[in-house]
Design an enzyme around this catalytic site. Structure first.
Site, PDB file in Angstrom:
ATOM      1  N   HIS A  52       1.819 -12.507   1.844  1.00 11.74           N
ATOM      2  CA  HIS A  52       1.617 -13.037   0.491  1.00 11.74           C
ATOM      3  C   HIS A  52       0.252 -12.592  -0.056  1.00 11.74           C
ATOM      4  O   HIS A  52       0.119 -12.190  -1.198  1.00 11.74           O
ATOM      5  CB  HIS A  52       1.688 -14.567   0.590  1.00 11.74           C
ATOM      6  CG  HIS A  52       1.885 -15.276  -0.718  1.00 11.74           C
ATOM      7  ND1 HIS A  52       2.707 -14.809  -1.724  1.00 11.74           N
ATOM      8  CD2 HIS A  52       1.393 -16.463  -1.175  1.00 11.74           C
ATOM      9  CE1 HIS A  52       2.689 -15.675  -2.730  1.00 11.74           C
ATOM     10  NE2 HIS A  52       1.893 -16.681  -2.421  1.00 11.74           N
ATOM     11  N   SER A 102       0.121 -15.802  -6.938  1.00 13.98           N
ATOM     12  CA  SER A 102       1.187 -16.725  -6.558  1.00 13.98           C
ATOM     13  C   SER A 102       1.537 -17.676  -7.714  1.00 13.98           C
ATOM     14  O   SER A 102       1.984 -17.224  -8.763  1.00 13.98           O
ATOM     15  CB  SER A 102       0.763 -17.482  -5.302  1.00 13.98           C
ATOM     16  OG  SER A 102       1.820 -18.262  -4.847  1.00 13.98           O
ATOM     17  N   ASP A 131       1.707 -11.093  -6.234  1.00 14.69           N
ATOM     18  CA  ASP A 131       2.788 -11.761  -5.524  1.00 14.69           C
ATOM     19  C   ASP A 131       3.133 -13.112  -6.166  1.00 14.69           C
ATOM     20  O   ASP A 131       2.971 -14.172  -5.543  1.00 14.69           O
ATOM     21  CB  ASP A 131       2.475 -11.941  -4.034  1.00 14.69           C
ATOM     22  CG  ASP A 131       3.772 -11.919  -3.207  1.00 14.69           C
ATOM     23  OD1 ASP A 131       4.703 -11.191  -3.609  1.00 14.69           O
ATOM     24  OD2 ASP A 131       3.866 -12.624  -2.194  1.00 14.69           O
TER      25      ASP A 131
END
Ligand SMILES: *[C@@H]1O[C@H](CO)[C@@H](O)[C@H](O)[C@H]1NC(C)=O
Ligand SMILES: *[C@@H]1O[C@H](CO)[C@@H](O)[C@H](O)[C@H]1NC(C)=O
Length: 459
Positions: free
Chosen positions: A254, A160, A184
């Site tokens: 996610h 992330s 992600d």
């Protein structure tokens, strides 16, 4: 009062873990996220793990910035950087990740703990902190280089926001890091930004990215030398579809990128992905060949995708989007097939083909890939993608059901003359292809038949 002191003492003892002398990932709470509203804090710690000390985190540097003697500069170093952590808890996947990686590879691992800085209710504040964390890492890497460590041997794995931190570090070293894996990469505040404001393929010698929540927390645009879009990259099978499932509704898609990457360290099965122009084209069976990698097969997601690096970094312009479907839980593998079909008569404009397989033991499964509606022009081969959670080794029967797209014109008596079908495994191209010639499908009626192998004598 005494009891309170004992309790406080006990808490101090457990949180600092002085007993073992091991460094631990900071364990914060939602309370810390609230405090951050008024008193922003940032603190970054590097925690090192090596094979002999797999269960005990150590500092990378000792006194006077002497490199820890357990850090072996001739080995590869894997950096793991987490993302936004509104509730302050240590990442749930971290322990398994470390365990699997050290079991598979004798590497130095450095976990970057910037939980103080990621634990905030203001996402934008965590975004701003990513630059500061990158600066911190740059300074410490410079020190490591003086001890003989090499950028070449560094593999950053960023989750992330951690993916963009990795990108910023790579940028400061002018793309000389060995590899960055973006799991992600965060979308909000990064989507559509120029390359220097996000992870980009110029940030390392090789950049591989997995997009699993590109319509919410992740980013949609391709960033690396290769970008994996599991199940189209937006929503993942097995993840809750409603807000009533609480936190897992928000982070399940996610986090799937991390789960998929970790699966590759278990090697139970392969997550093979197919280069394609779009997810739709992939679903329509248009992308199943990987000729440009010949004699290598299509790329496989995960830790070992650097086996495809040499070809990927030579591409002009760089970048390749690859698509595949997964199952809903570990080890996530789906077994892909292509059904080629030629219809001779009574062609409708568009329709759906439901595909079921039965093996010699009676195991039955319907394709988990909802077929796109496809047109079936006369005498032309149409390819339909199918996927199963079960690995059918001895298929005894194929069951097909055809239905037209438009219910208004549903034709209950319609029959379609099929010239032939051919079922081929994408996952295991070496397995024999199965054929069946000259039969009739009735609209909306399940038709079961025994295929035979497609050898010339079988025709
Ligand atoms: C460092 O790693 C290399 C190669 O993996 C090995 O040959 C060497 O013995 C290691 N050095 C130490 C001090 O463990
Ligand atoms: C084609 O459909 C018509 C009715 O729409 C039907 O009468 C005919 O038998 C069908 N032909 C075949 C080969 O199924």
């Amino acid at each position: 009062m005494l009891r309170l002191y004992i309790l406080l003492g006990l808490m101090w003892w457990t949180s600092s873990d002085k007993r073992t002398g091991c460094l631990k990932f900071s364990d914060l709470s939602l309370g810390d996220a609230f405090i951050d509203l008024f008193k922003p804090r940032i603190r970054t710690t590097m925690i090192m793990y090596t094979k002999p000390f797999a269960n005990c985190g150590e500092p990378v540097f000792g006194q006077n910035y002497i490199l820890n003697t357990n850090f072996n500069i001739t080995k590869k170093t894997v950096w793991i950087i987490h993302g936004y952590r509104p509730t302050g808890s240590p990442p749930s996947w971290l322990h398994t990740f470390l365990e699997r990686l050290l079991k598979k590879e004798d590497v130095n691992i450095i976990v970057v703990d910037w939980n103080w800085g990621a634990t905030t209710l203001i996402y934008q504040r965590a975004v701003l902190n990513t630059r500061k964390v990158a600066m911190f890492l740059k300074e410490h890497i410079d020190k490591m280089l003086r001890f003989g460590a090499s950028l070449n041997s560094f593999h950053f794995i960023g989750v992330s926001l951690g993916a963009h931190i990795s990108g910023f570090v790579g940028q400061m070293f002018k793309g000389k890091l060995g590899r960055i894996t973006g799991l992600d990469p965060a979308g909000p505040y990064f989507s559509g930004k120029p390359p220097y404001k996000r992870l980009d393929y110029t940030d390392a010698q090789f950049v591989d990215v997995i997009h699993s929540d590109s319509n919410a927390l992740g980013i949609k645009q391709p960033l690396g030398h290769i970008d994996f879009y599991p199940n189209g990259g937006k929503t993942q099978p097995g993840c809750p579809k409603s807000i009533f499932s609480g936190a897992s509704f928000i982070k399940c898609d996610h986090q799937r990128a991390v789960q998929l990457f970790m699966t590759s360290l278990e090697a139970k099965c392969d997550l093979t992905a197919y280069p394609c122009y779009s997810h739709k084209d992939y679903r329509n069976g248009k992308c199943t060949l990987c000729g440009e990698f010949n004699p290598k097969p299509c790329p496989k997601l995960g830790y070992y995708v650097d086996q495809w690096k040499d070809i990927l970094i030579e591409r002009q312009p760089p970048g390749m989007n690859v698509y595949f479907d997964t199952a809903d839980k570990e080890p996530f593998c789906m077994y892909h097939y292509i059904l080629d079909i030629v219809i001779l008569e009574n062609v409708t404009k568009e329709g759906y083909m439901k595909i079921k397989l039965i093996d010699i033991y009676g195991k039955v499964e319907e394709s988990k890939i909802k077929s796109y509606r496809a047109a079936y022009p006369i005498n032309e081969e149409v390819s339909i993608l199918a996927g199963f959670y079960y690995d059918f080794k001895d298929i005894s029967k194929i069951v097909l059901t055809y239905s037209q797209k438009n219910a208004k014109f549903k034709c209950l008596k319609c029959k379609y003359k099929i010239h032939h079908i051919k079922l081929r495994s994408l996952t295991y191209p070496e397995r024999p292809q199965l054929c069946r010639y000259d039969f009739v499908l009735k609209e909306n009626v399940e038709t079961t038949f025994k295929p035979h192998s497609c050898t010339p004598t079988g025709m």
